[in-house]
Write a protein that holds these residues in place. Structure first.
Motif, PDB file in Angstrom:
ATOM      1  N   ARG A 134       2.489  14.468  47.784  1.00 41.16           N
ATOM      2  CA  ARG A 134       1.701  15.447  48.174  1.00 41.16           C
ATOM      3  C   ARG A 134       0.559  14.376  48.776  1.00 41.16           C
ATOM      4  N   LEU A 135       0.147  13.718  47.282  1.00 41.94           N
ATOM      5  CA  LEU A 135      -1.274  13.183  47.954  1.00 41.94           C
ATOM      6  C   LEU A 135      -1.059  11.727  48.331  1.00 41.94           C
ATOM      7  N   ASP A 136       0.286  11.482  48.682  1.00 45.00           N
ATOM      8  CA  ASP A 136       0.540   9.958  49.576  1.00 45.00           C
ATOM      9  C   ASP A 136      -0.189  10.754  50.992  1.00 45.00           C
ATOM     10  N   LYS A 137      -0.379  12.111  51.103  1.00 40.36           N
ATOM     11  CA  LYS A 137      -0.558  12.661  52.393  1.00 40.36           C
ATOM     12  C   LYS A 137      -2.134  13.000  53.238  1.00 40.36           C
ATOM     13  N   ILE A 138      -2.460  12.536  51.626  1.00 42.25           N
ATOM     14  CA  ILE A 138      -4.178  12.029  51.733  1.00 42.25           C
ATOM     15  C   ILE A 138      -4.737  10.669  52.542  1.00 42.25           C
ATOM     16  N   ARG A 139      -5.115  11.266  53.801  1.00 38.49           N
ATOM     17  CA  ARG A 139      -5.429  10.073  54.332  1.00 38.49           C
ATOM     18  C   ARG A 139      -7.430   9.059  53.406  1.00 38.49           C
ATOM     19  N   ALA A 140      -7.578  10.618  53.004  1.00 46.19           N
ATOM     20  CA  ALA A 140      -9.090  10.065  52.390  1.00 46.19           C
ATOM     21  C   ALA A 140      -8.613   9.355  51.086  1.00 46.19           C
ATOM     22  N   LYS A 141     -10.032   8.785  50.588  1.00 45.66           N
ATOM     23  CA  LYS A 141     -10.388   7.545  49.725  1.00 45.66           C
ATOM     24  C   LYS A 141      -9.953   8.860  48.552  1.00 45.66           C
ATOM     25  N   LYS A 142      -9.324   8.003  48.069  1.00 48.27           N
ATOM     26  CA  LYS A 142      -8.645   9.207  46.850  1.00 48.27           C
ATOM     27  C   LYS A 142      -9.734   8.667  45.458  1.00 48.27           C
ATOM     28  N   ARG A 143     -10.629   9.461  44.384  1.00 51.56           N
ATOM     29  CA  ARG A 143     -10.917   9.615  43.355  1.00 51.56           C
ATOM     30  C   ARG A 143     -10.163  10.758  42.582  1.00 51.56           C
ATOM     31  N   PHE A 144     -10.133   9.728  41.222  1.00 49.41           N
ATOM     32  CA  PHE A 144      -9.530  11.173  40.063  1.00 49.41           C
ATOM     33  C   PHE A 144     -10.530  11.152  38.328  1.00 49.41           C
ATOM     34  N   PHE A 145     -10.913  12.532  38.269  1.00 48.01           N
ATOM     35  CA  PHE A 145     -11.431  12.738  37.400  1.00 48.01           C
ATOM     36  C   PHE A 145     -10.545  13.539  36.074  1.00 48.01           C
ATOM     37  N   ASP A 146     -10.620  13.955  35.163  1.00 45.43           N
ATOM     38  CA  ASP A 146     -10.236  14.341  33.549  1.00 45.43           C
ATOM     39  C   ASP A 146     -10.956  15.680  34.291  1.00 45.43           C
ATOM     40  N   PRO A 147     -10.309  16.980  33.850  1.00 44.11           N
ATOM     41  CA  PRO A 147     -10.613  17.950  34.803  1.00 44.11           C
ATOM     42  C   PRO A 147     -11.009  18.859  33.051  1.00 44.11           C
ATOM     43  N   ALA A 148     -11.614  17.983  31.987  1.00 45.91           N
ATOM     44  CA  ALA A 148     -11.948  18.318  30.945  1.00 45.91           C
ATOM     45  C   ALA A 148     -13.619  18.084  30.431  1.00 45.91           C
ATOM     46  N   ASP A 149     -13.945  16.655  31.882  1.00 51.64           N
ATOM     47  CA  ASP A 149     -15.119  16.428  32.004  1.00 51.64           C
ATOM     48  C   ASP A 149     -15.834  17.477  32.934  1.00 51.64           C
ATOM     49  N   LEU A 150     -16.701  18.450  32.129  1.00 53.29           N
ATOM     50  CA  LEU A 150     -17.219  19.571  33.957  1.00 53.29           C
ATOM     51  C   LEU A 150     -18.184  18.693  34.590  1.00 53.29           C
ATOM     52  N   THR A 151     -18.289  17.610  33.661  1.00 55.73           N
ATOM     53  CA  THR A 151     -19.287  16.993  35.202  1.00 55.73           C
ATOM     54  C   THR A 151     -19.061  15.399  35.964  1.00 55.73           C
ATOM     55  N   ALA A 152     -17.615  14.794  35.696  1.00 52.83           N
ATOM     56  CA  ALA A 152     -17.100  13.971  36.838  1.00 52.83           C
ATOM     57  C   ALA A 152     -16.919  14.607  38.023  1.00 52.83           C
TER      58      ALA A 152
END
Length: 358
Positions: free
Chosen positions: A182-200
């Motif tokens: 599913r992620l491969d279908k996203i055309r925008a630039k992808k940035r990932f974060f740790d959900p445990a970090d509320l400010t990330a």
């Protein structure tokens, strides 16, 4: 229902016209939990930069439905409108449109909006009008499952936020729990974060728009606290965490992590959780309550529960009456304790916080 659908179409007619005329850049936030808090942080971070200051606005409260989002686009500060408000809004929207059009009222160049889904297709219907520059998914898990068959279907709905974004846009996503296909279908630039970090996620958005680290930190520090969402209250030697706005398995886990963190900072002696029903979980409600109950028991010293579904948490201290719960809790609570209070909106657990904070 037919009248409500006509009202929605009316709202979106004017919202489309406003967006077409002013062409604001839009940042959209969705997810199972944490949408409003993340929206507030992103708004505060971007507002700290001269590039955005005075030219950015946000949705009021949690206006995130197909009725609420067009009102957010019009910068109307109202909670989700009831039927008795509709006539007033029908008259007010054309008037406010004219005031924006004549530049008597200033319309922002940037909007930070929160969107949710009551049923399949809601998010896609909205983003194909909004065409966001940035899309943020806070997390995906069990929540509002009465509207969707399972978490997979819910994930597909949430990820449709990116369907109308291009390669120059930004997709901000949690680093766990999403399928690669599913992620491969996203055309925008992808940035990932740790959900445990509320400010990330807010830091990623700030970095995307080339804000300095000082501007990002200033924005995070100045973020407006959202009522009933992880609000820390100190009273009579106790620490109370008011997270009573709503509850689902994802938000409860986030609240537990926050509880542990604050307990360490405050050097609290005992961790107490007061947890009510998690509503709107569909056919898996009993199983999800059992699973969450097991997680809570591992991380706390005392566990109090309230409600019909809450009996499935498996806590020793379970109550059907809020009065009985309060009686037991007030007898047990003492100086040095940290107490997390949480439950679905319909359980009105803020009443417990009010009694504890007296």
């Amino acid at each position: 229902m037919k009248i409500k659908n006509i009202f929605k179409r009316y709202l979106w007619f004017f919202a489309r016209a406003l967006l077409a005329y002013f062409e604001p850049q839009i940042i959209v936030v969705t997810g199972t939990a944490g949408k409003t808090s993340t929206k507030e942080m992103i708004y505060s971070v971007l507002s700290a930069s001269p590039k955005f200051k005075g030219n950015i606005s946000k949705s009021f409260g949690n206006l995130n439905t197909k009725t609420g989002v067009p009102l957010a686009i019009f910068q109307i500060k109202i909670h989700e409108p009831r039927a008795h408000n509709w006539a007033l809004l029908v008259l007010y929207l054309p008037l406010k449109f004219i005031l924006f059009w004549l530049h008597i009222l200033k319309y922002p160049q940037w909007l930070v909006l929160e969107i949710g889904a009551d049923q399949k297709g809601d998010i896609q219907d909205m983003v194909k009008i909004l065409h966001p520059r940035v899309g943020v998914v806070t997390n995906i898990g069990a929540g509002h499952l009465e509207f969707f068959q399972n978490v997979g279907k819910l994930a597909e709905e949430k990820l449709s936020i990116f369907d109308f974004m291009g390669p120059d846009d930004l997709a901000v996503l949690p680093e766990r729990g999403l399928k690669r296909s599913r992620l491969d279908k996203i055309r925008a630039k992808k940035r990932f974060f740790d959900p445990a970090d509320l400010t990330a996620s807010s830091r990623i958005v700030g970095d995307f728009f080339h804000l300095s680290s000082q501007e990002i930190e200033k924005g995070l520090k100045n973020t407006k606290k959202v009522p009933k969402r992880m609000v820390v209250i100190e009273n009579k030697g106790m620490v109370i965490i008011d997270d009573t706005y709503n509850a689902n398995p994802v938000s409860v886990r986030a609240s537990l992590e926050f509880l542990v963190k604050v307990a360490q900072e405050k050097k609290s002696k005992r961790k107490i959780v007061v947890l009510a029903d998690m509503l709107e979980l569909g056919k898996d409600a009993v199983w999800l309550h059992k699973k969450v109950g097991g997680e809570v028991r591992k991380k706390t010293d005392l566990f109090f529960t309230l409600g019909e579904l809450a009996k499935n948490y498996g806590a020793k201290e379970h109550f059907r009456s809020k009065e009985k719960l309060l009686e037991a809790l007030l007898w047990e609570a003492r100086e040095g304790d940290i107490i997390l209070v949480k439950g679905s909106r319909g359980m009105k657990m803020e009443e417990v916080v009010e009694k504890l904070a007296k």
